[in-house]
Scaffold this active site. Structure first.
Site, PDB file in Angstrom:
ATOM      1  N   ASP A 138      83.379  98.331   7.239  1.00 20.73           N
ATOM      2  CA  ASP A 138      84.191  98.594   8.426  1.00 20.73           C
ATOM      3  C   ASP A 138      83.283  99.032   9.563  1.00 20.73           C
ATOM      4  O   ASP A 138      82.343  99.807   9.368  1.00 20.73           O
ATOM      5  CB  ASP A 138      85.218  99.694   8.141  1.00 20.73           C
ATOM      6  CG  ASP A 138      86.433  99.162   7.400  1.00 20.73           C
ATOM      7  OD1 ASP A 138      86.777  97.993   7.612  1.00 20.73           O
ATOM      8  OD2 ASP A 138      87.019  99.911   6.613  1.00 20.73           O
ATOM      9  N   THR A 167     100.158 100.303  13.522  1.00 23.18           N
ATOM     10  CA  THR A 167     100.038  99.770  12.163  1.00 23.18           C
ATOM     11  C   THR A 167      99.048  98.625  12.181  1.00 23.18           C
ATOM     12  O   THR A 167      98.771  98.031  13.231  1.00 23.18           O
ATOM     13  CB  THR A 167     101.385  99.260  11.613  1.00 23.18           C
ATOM     14  OG1 THR A 167     101.776  98.081  12.350  1.00 23.18           O
ATOM     15  CG2 THR A 167     102.471 100.319  11.708  1.00 23.18           C
ATOM     16  N   ASP A 208      94.604  98.363   1.919  1.00 24.73           N
ATOM     17  CA  ASP A 208      93.296  97.904   1.440  1.00 24.73           C
ATOM     18  C   ASP A 208      93.313  97.604  -0.059  1.00 24.73           C
ATOM     19  O   ASP A 208      92.359  97.012  -0.576  1.00 24.73           O
ATOM     20  CB  ASP A 208      92.222  98.969   1.705  1.00 24.73           C
ATOM     21  CG  ASP A 208      91.873  99.102   3.178  1.00 24.73           C
ATOM     22  OD1 ASP A 208      91.890  98.073   3.877  1.00 24.73           O
ATOM     23  OD2 ASP A 208      91.593 100.227   3.632  1.00 24.73           O
ATOM     24  N   LYS A 236     100.381 100.225  24.250  1.00 21.33           N
ATOM     25  CA  LYS A 236      98.950  99.941  24.383  1.00 21.33           C
ATOM     26  C   LYS A 236      98.467  99.391  23.046  1.00 21.33           C
ATOM     27  O   LYS A 236      98.990  99.760  21.979  1.00 21.33           O
ATOM     28  CB  LYS A 236      98.164 101.200  24.758  1.00 21.33           C
ATOM     29  CG  LYS A 236      98.075 102.246  23.656  1.00 21.33           C
ATOM     30  CD  LYS A 236      97.268 103.445  24.093  1.00 21.33           C
ATOM     31  CE  LYS A 236      96.930 104.364  22.931  1.00 21.33           C
ATOM     32  NZ  LYS A 236      98.097 104.827  22.171  1.00 21.33           N
ATOM     33  N   GLN A 242      99.508  95.800  11.044  1.00 22.92           N
ATOM     34  CA  GLN A 242     100.199  94.534  11.299  1.00 22.92           C
ATOM     35  C   GLN A 242     100.519  94.345  12.788  1.00 22.92           C
ATOM     36  O   GLN A 242     100.249  93.290  13.360  1.00 22.92           O
ATOM     37  CB  GLN A 242     101.497  94.464  10.475  1.00 22.92           C
ATOM     38  CG  GLN A 242     101.301  94.193   8.995  1.00 22.92           C
ATOM     39  CD  GLN A 242     100.696  95.380   8.260  1.00 22.92           C
ATOM     40  OE1 GLN A 242     100.946  96.536   8.611  1.00 22.92           O
ATOM     41  NE2 GLN A 242      99.898  95.097   7.244  1.00 22.92           N
ATOM     42  N   THR A 243     101.081  95.376  13.433  1.00 23.75           N
ATOM     43  CA  THR A 243     101.465  95.229  14.848  1.00 23.75           C
ATOM     44  C   THR A 243     100.267  95.385  15.780  1.00 23.75           C
ATOM     45  O   THR A 243     100.224  94.792  16.840  1.00 23.75           O
ATOM     46  CB  THR A 243     102.519  96.276  15.221  1.00 23.75           C
ATOM     47  OG1 THR A 243     101.967  97.591  15.056  1.00 23.75           O
ATOM     48  CG2 THR A 243     103.748  96.148  14.323  1.00 23.75           C
ATOM     49  N   GLU A 278      91.112 108.147  19.667  1.00 21.84           N
ATOM     50  CA  GLU A 278      91.191 107.217  20.793  1.00 21.84           C
ATOM     51  C   GLU A 278      92.341 107.593  21.726  1.00 21.84           C
ATOM     52  O   GLU A 278      92.187 107.630  22.959  1.00 21.84           O
ATOM     53  CB  GLU A 278      91.384 105.779  20.289  1.00 21.84           C
ATOM     54  CG  GLU A 278      90.189 105.215  19.552  1.00 21.84           C
ATOM     55  CD  GLU A 278      90.230 105.515  18.065  1.00 21.84           C
ATOM     56  OE1 GLU A 278      91.014 106.422  17.665  1.00 21.84           O
ATOM     57  OE2 GLU A 278      89.483 104.883  17.302  1.00 21.84           O
ATOM     58  N   ASP A 297     100.124 110.088  20.125  1.00 19.51           N
ATOM     59  CA  ASP A 297      99.053 109.400  19.398  1.00 19.51           C
ATOM     60  C   ASP A 297      98.014 110.444  18.981  1.00 19.51           C
ATOM     61  O   ASP A 297      97.316 111.007  19.824  1.00 19.51           O
ATOM     62  CB  ASP A 297      98.415 108.344  20.302  1.00 19.51           C
ATOM     63  CG  ASP A 297      97.409 107.472  19.553  1.00 19.51           C
ATOM     64  OD1 ASP A 297      97.003 107.852  18.433  1.00 19.51           O
ATOM     65  OD2 ASP A 297      97.020 106.418  20.097  1.00 19.51           O
TER      66      ASP A 297
END
Length: 674
Positions: free
Chosen positions: A304, A374, A514, A391, A376-377, A345, A341
């Protein structure tokens, strides 16, 4: 258990007095033929020692037979001592872990919500328990409610607390660790005797250790060599009779023991045990010795980007509005989209926005609905006061936008080309601009990748960044390939493609998403802080949850293979010198012409045989430090390593016995024992 005892057990010296005493005692207990039969080479040596003992009882005054008998038993004991010392090091770690595996009072929450006080040994998988500050977590599980600071020094040996939070990829907790703050509810995932700690104890003790495929193959090879030399030795008796030479049974057995590869036969088990011990010393729990060994054969590493290749704390560095949108409006929307959030970041966007807007900074009223990020999104945001603030990755945001500004692609590409991550901001499905998130490479990462390439490994960077950002960082870091805008299914597909090409793949992960890739990879390392699904899917668990640990595991695996190969080369090579000591000694009187083979000019036939036998025995304890510590790891290719091993351990294995046997022979003559 204190972190000091955990660290002490990991860093104990090879010849720690307590370990030496335990290994010395165990080496005698291991003389049981049922245990010795697992090692064909040393089993044959033990049978030979038993036979010479019987002969000695019949000729009790014969010094030569007595000496051969004693040396043979010492050879067996030295071999047992090597394995016992490796096991003792593991058991020392197991004892330190066992201190934390004790029954603790536990508050189990019933289905009706009632709290019952029970012992931790009564827990079953699926039970829910409440754990408050100062209490011990009673078993392995996942946090299902709350957030807390956890002291994991009982497992990792490190005192720095870690945070575990419900619903995140860092929700996994381990039994025996202590909650330092707040209260959490934990769903138990392993019953008594099946916990992570129990598995660690069994593995480091060697109780469930199975031989690896390479170790089994080498054991079969050594057994075949032993059988072959046994047949050769048996045929020497009638050959000797033909030349009017009667070869005594002790001499035949001495010849056999010197011919068979006793050195690697004695150290083989210790090498395998020490490999797992080194992995655990690095705070990596391998679920089997096969996993550690396989790490040395890995061809492709999936790493990663965030936290492994880069520092990991991406921070907002600038705002770029599209045409027709003011910078202030872009910043306000970006800040509102980041309320709620909790990632570094998101927090950095709020911090940078506050620095630029000052008193005009919008306030978080905590009334909006937080849309979590997520895999996926690949976007996040807030719905507040009738407005939608979003964002995320450029393609993910553009899919939901009503229209795409003409200059958006240019802004995204410009941010990406400089190695930053572009985050597109949208308000009510109208794109306002781009936020640049900057990250930096970890110091020395390029040199480390160069070392991996020197070993023939391919390094693949996995990132959620767009292709341009990924390409820029990949070039700067010096990786061989990258997977951009990666989703969990992309990792799985890439691993399968690499394996279809005949490559072995290693990866690291921590989340439930994962788990499929971790299970598919040949080496899957799950972070201890990750979910239970990830830890179950991988064949190793990193107790430190360090993203860079994968590289260290590869080096440990390669060191294991290098150590076994080096000692095997030395063992077979030093047999050659012993031929020149024993064969001429046996037939020299009947066949004087064989004197040309007595290149070492050994004093007498009996001193030649005893010298070779003594050298054969003492070389085992002399090589124990190499077997347990491993040969020094060097990041070289296979050809370079082979050449180096042949020079050091091959040529050295031929020369060392000539010197050693001659010196022992001189000592025997000086002591009037020859």
């Amino acid at each position: 258990m204190s972190k000091l005892s955990r660290k002490k057990s990991r860093k104990a010296t090879i010849f720690d007095p307590a370990l030496m005493r335990a290994a010395f005692k165990q080496s005698f207990l291991m003389l049981n033929p049922l245990k010795m039969a697992r090692n064909p080479v040393m089993f044959v040596t033990e049978i030979g020692a038993a036979l010479t003992t019987l002969v000695w009882f019949m000729r009790i005054t014969d010094f030569y037979t007595c000496a051969v008998t004693v040396i043979l038993w010492l050879t067996v004991l030295f071999a047992n001592f090597a394995e016992a010392l490796a096991e003792a090091r593991g058991k020392a770690q197991a004892d330190s872990l066992r201190d934390s595996r004790r029954a603790t009072p536990t508050r189990r929450i019933t289905e009706s919500g009632e709290i019952r006080n029970i012992g931790s040994d009564e827990l079953r998988a699926g039970d829910v328990v409440a754990v408050s500050a100062g209490e011990i977590i009673p078993g392995d599980g996942e946090v299902i409610e709350g957030i807390a600071s956890i002291d994991e020094s009982a497992i990792t040996g490190e005192s720095a607390p870690v945070v575990r939070e419900a619903g995140s990829d860092r929700s996994g907790v381990t039994g025996g660790t202590r909650v330092l703050s707040d209260e959490i509810k934990v769903r138990i995932t392993a019953g008594a005797g099946e916990s992570f700690l129990d598995k660690m104890i069994s593995l480091v003790e060697g109780a469930v250790r199975q031989k690896t495929p390479n170790e089994l193959a080498l054991t079969v090879t050594l057994a075949g060599l032993t059988l072959g030399f046994l047949l050769v030795t048996v045929t020497l008796y009638p050959i000797g009779r033909y030349f009017d030479v009667t070869i005594s049974l002790p001499t035949l057995i001495a010849l056999l023991v010197c011919l068979i590869p006793t050195t690697i036969g004695a150290l083989l088990a210790a090498v395998g045990l020490a490999g797992m011990d080194r992995a655990l010393a690095a705070n990596v729990m391998a679920k089997s010795g096969k996993a550690v060994e396989l790490a040395g054969d890995i061809d492709t590493l999936l790493l990663d980007k965030t936290g492994t290749i880069t520092v990991g704390n991406r921070m907002a560095s600038d705002f770029f509005p599209v045409a027709g949108v003011s910078r202030k409006r872009l910043i306000e929307s970006a800040v509102r989209a980041s309320f709620g959030d909790i990632t570094p970041e998101g927090k950095s966007i709020v911090k940078l926005g506050k620095a630029e807007l000052g008193g005009d900074m919008p306030s978080d009223r905590h009334t909006g609905k937080v849309i979590a990020f997520t895999a996926q999104t690949r976007l996040s945001g807030v719905d507040d006061d009738g407005h939608e603030y979003r964002k995320g990755a450029s393609d993910a945001v553009m899919e939901q936008a009503e229209s795409i500004p003409e200059d958006l692609r240019r802004l995204v590409d410009a941010v990406a080309r400089r190695g930053s991550t572009p985050i597109v901001v949208m308000e009510d499905r109208a794109i306002l601009g781009v936020v640049a998130l900057s990250d930096i490479l970890k110091p020395g990462i390029q040199d480390r990748f160069a070392r991996l390439r020197a070993m023939g490994l391919r390094v693949v960077m996995v990132t959620g960044d767009n292709p341009l950002t990924a390409e820029a960082i990949a070039k700067e870091a010096g990786v061989d390939d990258f997977i951009a805008e990666a989703k969990p299914e992309d990792k799985l597909a890439y691993i399968r493609r690499e394996q279809a090409r005949g490559r072995l793949v290693a990866m690291m992960g921590d989340g439930t998403n994962d788990a499929p890739a971790l299970a598919q990879a040949d080496i899957g390392i799950a972070m201890n802080s990750g979910t239970q699904a990830a830890k179950e899917a991988g064949n190793m668990v990193d107790l430190d949850s360090d993203p860079t640990k994968l590289i260290e595991v590869i080096e440990i695996g390669k060191q294991l293979l290098m150590t076994r190969g080096s000692l095997t080369t030395f063992s077979i090579a030093n047999d050659m010198a012993k031929y020149f000591a024993i064969i001429p000694a046996i037939f020299l009187l009947a066949i004087p012409e064989l004197s040309v083979l007595n290149v070492m000019k050994l004093a007498t036939p009996s001193s030649a045989i005893l010298s070779a036998l003594i050298f054969n025995a003492i070389v085992i304890p002399l090589l124990i430090p190499i077997a347990l510590k491993g040969v020094k790891y060097r990041p070289l290719g296979a050809d370079a390593l082979l050449a180096r091993n042949l020079i050091i351990y091959g040529l050295g294995g031929v020369i060392a016995p000539f010197i050693g046997i001659k010196l022992i022979d001189m000592a025997l003559v000086a002591c009037h024992l020859a």
